[in-house]
Design a protein around this motif. Sequence first.
Motif, PDB file in Angstrom:
ATOM      1  N   VAL A  42       0.809  -1.222   0.000  1.00  0.00           N
ATOM      2  CA  VAL A  42       0.000   0.000   0.000  1.00  0.00           C
ATOM      3  C   VAL A  42       0.840   1.269   0.000  1.00  0.00           C
ATOM      4  CG1 VAL A  42      -2.023  -1.092   1.023  1.00  0.00           C
ATOM      5  CG2 VAL A  42      -0.284  -0.091   2.516  1.00  0.00           C
ATOM      6  N   GLY A  43       2.132   1.128   0.105  1.00  0.00           N
ATOM      7  CA  GLY A  43       3.028   2.272   0.074  1.00  0.00           C
ATOM      8  C   GLY A  43       4.459   1.791   0.004  1.00  0.00           C
ATOM      9  N   PRO A  44       5.375   2.710  -0.221  1.00  0.00           N
ATOM     10  CA  PRO A  44       6.787   2.310  -0.233  1.00  0.00           C
ATOM     11  C   PRO A  44       7.145   1.654   1.102  1.00  0.00           C
ATOM     12  CG  PRO A  44       6.535   4.573  -0.981  1.00  0.00           C
ATOM     13  CD  PRO A  44       5.212   4.133  -0.429  1.00  0.00           C
ATOM     14  N   ASN A  45       7.554   0.397   1.050  1.00  0.00           N
ATOM     15  CA  ASN A  45       7.930  -0.380   2.234  1.00  0.00           C
ATOM     16  C   ASN A  45       6.793  -0.570   3.234  1.00  0.00           C
ATOM     17  OD1 ASN A  45      10.423  -0.533   1.071  1.00  0.00           O
ATOM     18  ND2 ASN A  45      11.350   1.001   2.370  1.00  0.00           N
ATOM     19  N   THR A  46       5.542  -0.393   2.797  1.00  0.00           N
ATOM     20  CA  THR A  46       4.394  -0.622   3.671  1.00  0.00           C
ATOM     21  C   THR A  46       3.512  -1.700   3.065  1.00  0.00           C
ATOM     22  OG1 THR A  46       4.431   1.686   4.373  1.00  0.00           O
ATOM     23  CG2 THR A  46       2.437   0.440   4.850  1.00  0.00           C
ATOM     24  N   PHE A  47       3.236  -2.713   3.882  1.00  0.00           N
ATOM     25  CA  PHE A  47       2.470  -3.883   3.452  1.00  0.00           C
ATOM     26  C   PHE A  47       1.287  -4.042   4.398  1.00  0.00           C
ATOM     27  CE2 PHE A  47       1.914  -8.605   3.319  1.00  0.00           C
ATOM     28  CZ  PHE A  47       1.719  -8.752   1.959  1.00  0.00           C
ATOM     29  N   GLN A  48       0.089  -4.158   3.841  1.00  0.00           N
ATOM     30  CA  GLN A  48      -1.108  -4.390   4.643  1.00  0.00           C
ATOM     31  C   GLN A  48      -1.421  -5.876   4.584  1.00  0.00           C
ATOM     32  OE1 GLN A  48      -5.167  -3.005   3.434  1.00  0.00           O
ATOM     33  NE2 GLN A  48      -4.837  -1.686   5.214  1.00  0.00           N
ATOM     34  N   THR A  49      -1.308  -6.543   5.743  1.00  0.00           N
ATOM     35  CA  THR A  49      -1.512  -7.985   5.800  1.00  0.00           C
ATOM     36  C   THR A  49      -2.987  -8.332   5.690  1.00  0.00           C
ATOM     37  OG1 THR A  49      -1.590  -7.956   8.212  1.00  0.00           O
ATOM     38  CG2 THR A  49       0.579  -8.321   7.201  1.00  0.00           C
ATOM     39  N   SER A  50      -3.277  -9.613   5.588  1.00  0.00           N
ATOM     40  CA  SER A  50      -4.645 -10.083   5.361  1.00  0.00           C
ATOM     41  C   SER A  50      -5.622  -9.649   6.443  1.00  0.00           C
ATOM     42  CB  SER A  50      -4.669 -11.610   5.224  1.00  0.00           C
ATOM     43  OG  SER A  50      -4.164 -12.222   6.390  1.00  0.00           O
ATOM     44  N   ASP A  51      -5.132  -9.350   7.638  1.00  0.00           N
ATOM     45  CA  ASP A  51      -6.025  -8.892   8.709  1.00  0.00           C
ATOM     46  C   ASP A  51      -6.109  -7.366   8.789  1.00  0.00           C
ATOM     47  OD1 ASP A  51      -3.512  -8.370   9.767  1.00  0.00           O
ATOM     48  OD2 ASP A  51      -3.893  -9.334  11.696  1.00  0.00           O
ATOM     49  N   GLY A  52      -5.505  -6.673   7.812  1.00  0.00           N
ATOM     50  CA  GLY A  52      -5.590  -5.215   7.752  1.00  0.00           C
ATOM     51  C   GLY A  52      -4.495  -4.482   8.504  1.00  0.00           C
ATOM     52  N   THR A  53      -3.552  -5.201   9.089  1.00  0.00           N
ATOM     53  CA  THR A  53      -2.451  -4.593   9.835  1.00  0.00           C
ATOM     54  C   THR A  53      -1.383  -4.105   8.865  1.00  0.00           C
ATOM     55  OG1 THR A  53      -2.822  -6.103  11.684  1.00  0.00           O
ATOM     56  CG2 THR A  53      -0.693  -4.998  11.606  1.00  0.00           C
ATOM     57  N   ASN A  54      -0.940  -2.868   9.028  1.00  0.00           N
ATOM     58  CA  ASN A  54       0.166  -2.350   8.226  1.00  0.00           C
ATOM     59  C   ASN A  54       1.480  -2.696   8.908  1.00  0.00           C
ATOM     60  OD1 ASN A  54      -1.469  -1.247   6.263  1.00  0.00           O
ATOM     61  ND2 ASN A  54      -1.425   0.802   7.127  1.00  0.00           N
ATOM     62  N   ILE A  55       2.403  -3.286   8.124  1.00  0.00           N
ATOM     63  CA  ILE A  55       3.729  -3.617   8.633  1.00  0.00           C
ATOM     64  C   ILE A  55       4.767  -3.006   7.702  1.00  0.00           C
ATOM     65  CG2 ILE A  55       2.949  -5.759   9.722  1.00  0.00           C
ATOM     66  CD1 ILE A  55       4.331  -7.281   7.387  1.00  0.00           C
ATOM     67  N   THR A  56       6.001  -2.974   8.154  1.00  0.00           N
ATOM     68  CA  THR A  56       7.103  -2.453   7.359  1.00  0.00           C
ATOM     69  C   THR A  56       7.791  -3.598   6.640  1.00  0.00           C
ATOM     70  OG1 THR A  56       7.456  -0.673   8.946  1.00  0.00           O
ATOM     71  CG2 THR A  56       9.287  -1.175   7.468  1.00  0.00           C
ATOM     72  N   LEU A  57       8.055  -3.406   5.350  1.00  0.00           N
ATOM     73  CA  LEU A  57       8.818  -4.371   4.572  1.00  0.00           C
ATOM     74  C   LEU A  57      10.234  -3.857   4.393  1.00  0.00           C
ATOM     75  CD1 LEU A  57       6.508  -5.479   1.623  1.00  0.00           C
ATOM     76  CD2 LEU A  57       7.151  -6.793   3.635  1.00  0.00           C
ATOM     77  N   ASP A  58      11.198  -4.682   4.763  1.00  0.00           N
ATOM     78  CA  ASP A  58      12.595  -4.417   4.444  1.00  0.00           C
ATOM     79  C   ASP A  58      12.833  -5.134   3.118  1.00  0.00           C
ATOM     80  OD1 ASP A  58      15.334  -4.556   4.077  1.00  0.00           O
ATOM     81  OD2 ASP A  58      15.768  -5.021   6.174  1.00  0.00           O
ATOM     82  N   THR A  59      13.026  -4.374   2.057  1.00  0.00           N
ATOM     83  CA  THR A  59      13.117  -4.953   0.705  1.00  0.00           C
ATOM     84  C   THR A  59      14.554  -4.992   0.176  1.00  0.00           C
ATOM     85  OG1 THR A  59      12.639  -2.797  -0.267  1.00  0.00           O
ATOM     86  CG2 THR A  59      10.759  -4.273   0.122  1.00  0.00           C
ATOM     87  N   ASP A  60      15.550  -4.826   1.045  1.00  0.00           N
ATOM     88  CA  ASP A  60      16.943  -4.814   0.591  1.00  0.00           C
ATOM     89  C   ASP A  60      17.369  -6.134  -0.036  1.00  0.00           C
ATOM     90  OD1 ASP A  60      17.200  -2.218   1.460  1.00  0.00           O
ATOM     91  OD2 ASP A  60      18.211  -2.732   3.337  1.00  0.00           O
ATOM     92  N   ASN A  61      16.728  -7.257   0.337  1.00  0.00           N
ATOM     93  CA  ASN A  61      17.136  -8.575  -0.141  1.00  0.00           C
ATOM     94  C   ASN A  61      16.225  -9.150  -1.216  1.00  0.00           C
ATOM     95  OD1 ASN A  61      19.400  -8.876   1.637  1.00  0.00           O
ATOM     96  ND2 ASN A  61      17.930  -9.123   3.289  1.00  0.00           N
TER      97      ASN A  61
END
Length: 118
Positions: free
Chosen positions: A34-53
């Motif tokens: 949903v945004g740069p390095n932001t992921f909304q999980t199946s339950d609607g919780t926003n978490i941070t994605l570390d995408t360096d790898n």
Amino acid sequence: MAEQEDGTYPRINGALLQSQQFEGMIVSAVGRVVGPNTFQTSDGTNITLDTDNIAEALVVDPNMCVEIIGSAQDATTLMAFVSRNLGTDMDLHIYDQMITVQQSSQYAHYFQEPLASN
């Protein structure tokens, strides 16, 4: 933390990531970028994605469902290793219900690895 068997990883949602019971383990989360390095999980919780790898940059598309496989770093961060587009017609509510059932002690035996036969 229990040792993780090669080739297996639990399916989690944001609440399970926040519980930190999977910290340091490779996990699978399904949701939307949903945004740069932001992921909304199946339950609607926003978490941070570390995408360096991750090999390819994730495309921000709130209509596209994506599976992220990576390492649970802490209560709010998933270090992504692999992403898979799952399409725009996936029902995240039903998927999240499956995770809830899978984590329930009442039904856990249906989701355990079968014992190897000799």
